[in-house]
Enzyme design. Sequence first.
Site, short mmCIF file in Angstrom:
data_model
loop_
_atom_site.label_atom_id
_atom_site.label_comp_id
_atom_site.label_asym_id
_atom_site.label_seq_id
_atom_site.Cartn_x
_atom_site.Cartn_y
_atom_site.Cartn_z
N CYS A 21 0.02 3.48 2.95
CA CYS A 21 1.03 3.14 4.27
C CYS A 21 2.18 3.02 4.36
O CYS A 21 2.87 4.02 5.80
CB CYS A 21 -0.18 1.51 3.68
SG CYS A 21 -1.52 1.07 4.18
N CYS A 48 0.83 -1.16 -0.30
CA CYS A 48 0.16 0.07 -0.30
C CYS A 48 1.14 1.33 0.38
O CYS A 48 1.32 1.58 0.96
CB CYS A 48 -1.17 -0.42 1.12
SG CYS A 48 -1.55 1.64 1.38
#
Length: 102
Positions: A33, A30
């Site tokens: 993230c 991600c």
Amino acid sequence: MAVLKITKENFAEVRASEKPVLLDFYADWCGPCKMVSPLVDEIAEEHSEFTVGKVNVDTQPELAAAFGVSSIPMLAVMKGGRVTAHAVGARPKSAILDMLKG
């Protein structure tokens, strides 16, 4: 203080923390993230008054489901064993600290 790797095996201990708990739900693939992760690390190092942990949603799907994670990154703050705040998506460090202190 170091960031804790949260698993279903150690979650009960984390939930029982006397301190406010910041949980970072993430995945290695991600992009957003990866933007939030260093901020979470900084908060853990700079603020011993908080317990900080990361939950990999790919390896801990039960915890992700229990928190209703549908998008990542998702940050959740727990106080007294209850979720008191959460946010989805990348956030600046100041906004994460506001969640913890709020």
